[in-house]
Write an enzyme that holds these catalytic residues in place. Structure first.
Site, short mmCIF file in Angstrom:
data_model
loop_
_atom_site.label_atom_id
_atom_site.label_comp_id
_atom_site.label_asym_id
_atom_site.label_seq_id
_atom_site.Cartn_x
_atom_site.Cartn_y
_atom_site.Cartn_z
N THR A 234 0.83 -1.20 0.00
CA THR A 234 0.00 0.00 0.00
C THR A 234 0.87 1.25 0.00
O THR A 234 2.08 1.19 0.15
CB THR A 234 -0.90 0.05 1.25
OG1 THR A 234 -0.07 -0.06 2.41
CG2 THR A 234 -1.90 -1.08 1.27
N THR A 252 -4.41 1.93 -2.23
CA THR A 252 -3.65 0.87 -2.89
C THR A 252 -4.22 0.58 -4.27
O THR A 252 -5.41 0.79 -4.51
CB THR A 252 -3.68 -0.42 -2.04
OG1 THR A 252 -2.95 -1.44 -2.71
CG2 THR A 252 -5.09 -0.91 -1.78
N GLN A 271 -7.59 -5.00 -8.04
CA GLN A 271 -8.09 -5.22 -6.68
C GLN A 271 -8.90 -6.50 -6.54
O GLN A 271 -9.10 -7.00 -5.44
CB GLN A 271 -8.97 -4.02 -6.27
CG GLN A 271 -9.02 -3.78 -4.78
CD GLN A 271 -7.71 -3.24 -4.24
OE1 GLN A 271 -7.02 -2.47 -4.90
NE2 GLN A 271 -7.36 -3.63 -3.04
N ASP A 274 -7.72 -9.13 -4.29
CA ASP A 274 -7.84 -9.03 -2.83
C ASP A 274 -8.91 -9.99 -2.30
O ASP A 274 -9.02 -10.18 -1.10
CB ASP A 274 -8.16 -7.60 -2.41
CG ASP A 274 -6.97 -6.90 -1.78
OD1 ASP A 274 -5.99 -7.59 -1.46
OD2 ASP A 274 -7.02 -5.68 -1.59
N SER A 299 -9.37 -5.88 2.47
CA SER A 299 -8.07 -5.22 2.41
C SER A 299 -7.34 -5.45 3.72
O SER A 299 -7.91 -5.97 4.67
CB SER A 299 -8.27 -3.72 2.17
OG SER A 299 -7.06 -3.02 2.30
#
Length: 307
Positions: A234, A252, A271, A274, A299
């Protein structure tokens, strides 16, 4: 500079990224060099004039969707790229949500507020501190602390790392988007309960031997598997202004440079990674952080304020 160089082959598949991060002769820009990102300036101006809705509707939204849907690279070989399934309607329906922070005390001296799910980071911070306050850390301070924090003591590192192992074990089993998967027990309060964390602290070996892989605590008979997906990094900034306003902000794009797709002067995230890479564990039990429509990926961001 190192990130650009190490991701050069992926960035080369996107003409916008290539024009931004590389010189005309194809060499990567280096740290310290000055560059101009006019496309990003235009994006910021659009947001300033039209507000956040410009990100979710209109031309910018259409550009984001078109870029994410790209199925071949801009390179001469037209390298295949996995296209996104995201639509303009998906962006239009997205809403940023205001959530209650995770707040706790530390050694009765500090009040700490940090990020709530779908980030697991805040609960992990609160749990780690709640475990560590069962130990006299003042015995294990670093040597020469005035020199950039000093050199940590072995026992200090042991206690902190073991506390974080225990917190991460709970995170891997219990924490995800609470709009889809509720936290066990009474929610955040059960996960950061002082008595529960004292019991977790008792699992740490005081002689310095590591417990190895920690297991999640008993927070009820919750039918959830353990997620083993590896996290990325991040970026963070903290600001205090002259009026006493404070912001602690973490953001991030998931991997080092996200999806390597660039539009409007900014990189799009990857993302989706994630989420758990698998919807179930090895025994077939569903994991909390499995993919679902409209669900937000978990996250580990943990922007924190200490009072």
């Amino acid at each position: 500079g190192d990130a650009i160089a190490s991701n050069a082959s992926s960035l080369a598949l996107d003409a916008n990224a290539r024009a931004t991060y590389f010189k005309a002769d194809g060499t990567a820009r280096k740290a310290g060099e000055t560059m101009t990102n006019t496309a990003y300036a235009t994006t910021l101006k659009t947001l300033a004039e039209q507000g956040p809705s410009a990100m979710y509707t209109g031309q910018l939204a259409q550009d984001i969707i078109a870029k994410a849907a790209q199925s071949v690279g801009d390179d001469a070989a037209k390298t295949p790229i996995t296209p996104s399934l995201m639509t303009v309607t998906d962006l239009k329906n997205y809403q940023a949500k205001k959530r209650e922070p995770v707040c706790t005390t530390y050694r009765s001296s500090y009040y700490i507020c940090t990020m709530s799910p779908p980030s697991s980071g805040g609960i992990a911070i609160a749990q780690s501190l709640g475990i560590l306050e069962n130990f006299d850390l003042s015995q294990y301070g670093p040597t020469n602390p005035s020199n950039e924090g000093g050199v940590p003591s072995v026992m200090g590192v042991h206690l902190v790392s073991e506390a974080q192992r225990l917190a991460y074990a709970d995170r891997d089993k219990y924490v995800a988007d609470t709009d889809f998967i509720p936290l066990p027990g009474n929610g955040v309060s059960s996960m950061i309960d002082k008595a529960y964390l004292k019991q977790r602290a008792s699992l740490i070996n005081p002689n310095g031997n590591s417990m190895g892989t920690a297991t999640a605590g008993n927070l009820g008979n919750v039918p959830l598997g353990v997620d083993k997906t590896v996290e990325k990094g991040t970026t963070h900034f903290s600001i205090v202004d002259a009026y006493g306003n404070v912001v602690s902000m973490t953001s991030t794009v998931e991997s080092s440079m996200g999806s390597y797709h660039m539009v409007g002067g900014f990189l799009l995230t990857n993302q989706l990674t994630d989420f758990s890479a698998q919807p179930t564990d090895a025994a077939g039990v569903p994991v909390a952080n499995r993919v679902a429509p409209g669900k937000r990926p978990r996250s580990t961001m943990a922007p924190t304020l200490v009072f």
